[in-house]
Motif scaffolding. Structure first.
Motif, PDB file in Angstrom:
ATOM      1  N   ASP A  16      33.972  34.389  39.489  1.00 51.16           N
ATOM      2  CA  ASP A  16      34.011  35.594  38.656  1.00 51.16           C
ATOM      3  C   ASP A  16      35.238  36.452  38.918  1.00 51.16           C
ATOM      4  OD1 ASP A  16      31.718  34.963  37.343  1.00 51.16           O
ATOM      5  OD2 ASP A  16      30.428  36.091  38.685  1.00 51.16           O
ATOM      6  N   ARG A  17      35.682  36.476  40.167  1.00 55.37           N
ATOM      7  CA  ARG A  17      36.805  37.339  40.509  1.00 55.37           C
ATOM      8  C   ARG A  17      37.781  36.606  41.406  1.00 55.37           C
ATOM      9  NH1 ARG A  17      32.900  40.907  39.632  1.00 55.37           N
ATOM     10  NH2 ARG A  17      33.471  42.937  38.793  1.00 55.37           N
ATOM     11  N   THR A  19      41.333  37.598  43.822  1.00 60.18           N
ATOM     12  CA  THR A  19      42.192  38.637  44.362  1.00 60.18           C
ATOM     13  C   THR A  19      43.611  38.099  44.428  1.00 60.18           C
ATOM     14  OG1 THR A  19      40.385  39.581  45.647  1.00 60.18           O
ATOM     15  CG2 THR A  19      42.620  40.126  46.360  1.00 60.18           C
ATOM     16  N   GLU A  56      42.645  42.905  41.829  1.00 56.04           N
ATOM     17  CA  GLU A  56      41.571  41.969  41.516  1.00 56.04           C
ATOM     18  C   GLU A  56      41.649  41.603  40.044  1.00 56.04           C
ATOM     19  OE1 GLU A  56      37.193  43.084  41.545  1.00 56.04           O
ATOM     20  OE2 GLU A  56      37.492  42.244  43.543  1.00 56.04           O
ATOM     21  N   ASP A  58      39.393  40.201  37.108  1.00 54.25           N
ATOM     22  CA  ASP A  58      38.010  39.950  36.710  1.00 54.25           C
ATOM     23  C   ASP A  58      38.024  38.787  35.739  1.00 54.25           C
ATOM     24  OD1 ASP A  58      35.429  39.886  35.847  1.00 54.25           O
ATOM     25  OD2 ASP A  58      35.328  41.998  35.280  1.00 54.25           O
ATOM     26  N   ARG A  84      39.469  28.504  37.441  1.00 57.75           N
ATOM     27  CA  ARG A  84      38.137  29.118  37.358  1.00 57.75           C
ATOM     28  C   ARG A  84      37.118  28.010  37.268  1.00 57.75           C
ATOM     29  NH1 ARG A  84      33.806  30.904  34.503  1.00 57.75           N
ATOM     30  NH2 ARG A  84      33.055  32.946  35.112  1.00 57.75           N
TER      31      ARG A  84
END
Length: 85
Positions: A16-17, A19, A56, A58, A84
């Protein structure tokens, strides 16, 4: 200096995230972060003020797959692959 803009993406692959942490010099300069799909379409642009060392992304609304993160600072830019899953 031909190193470009140094940064790391973690975790990678991400769910989901993710960095983005800027390493190396140039923290006193603003940067632009762009997120591209694997076919080169720009999905997102973030303008990052000087002095910020990490941001970050998203990715919760992104389809699974391969993306490219490009960070530009002044005349230098670098790109990294992010996945992802």
């Amino acid at each position: 200096d031909d190193e470009g803009v140094l940064f790391d993406i973690f975790p990678n692959p991400f769910s989901d995230r993710a960095t983005v942490r800027f390493t190396g010099e140039g923290g006193f300069r603003p940067r632009t972060l762009e997120l591209f799909s694997v076919d080169g379409a720009r999905i997102r642009t973030m303008v990052i003020p000087a002095g910020i060392s990490e941001v970050e992304i998203d990715g919760g609304d992104l389809p699974k797959g391969i993306y490219y993160v490009r960070v530009t600072s002044g005349r230098e830019s670098s790109a990294r692959k992010a996945v992802r899953n």
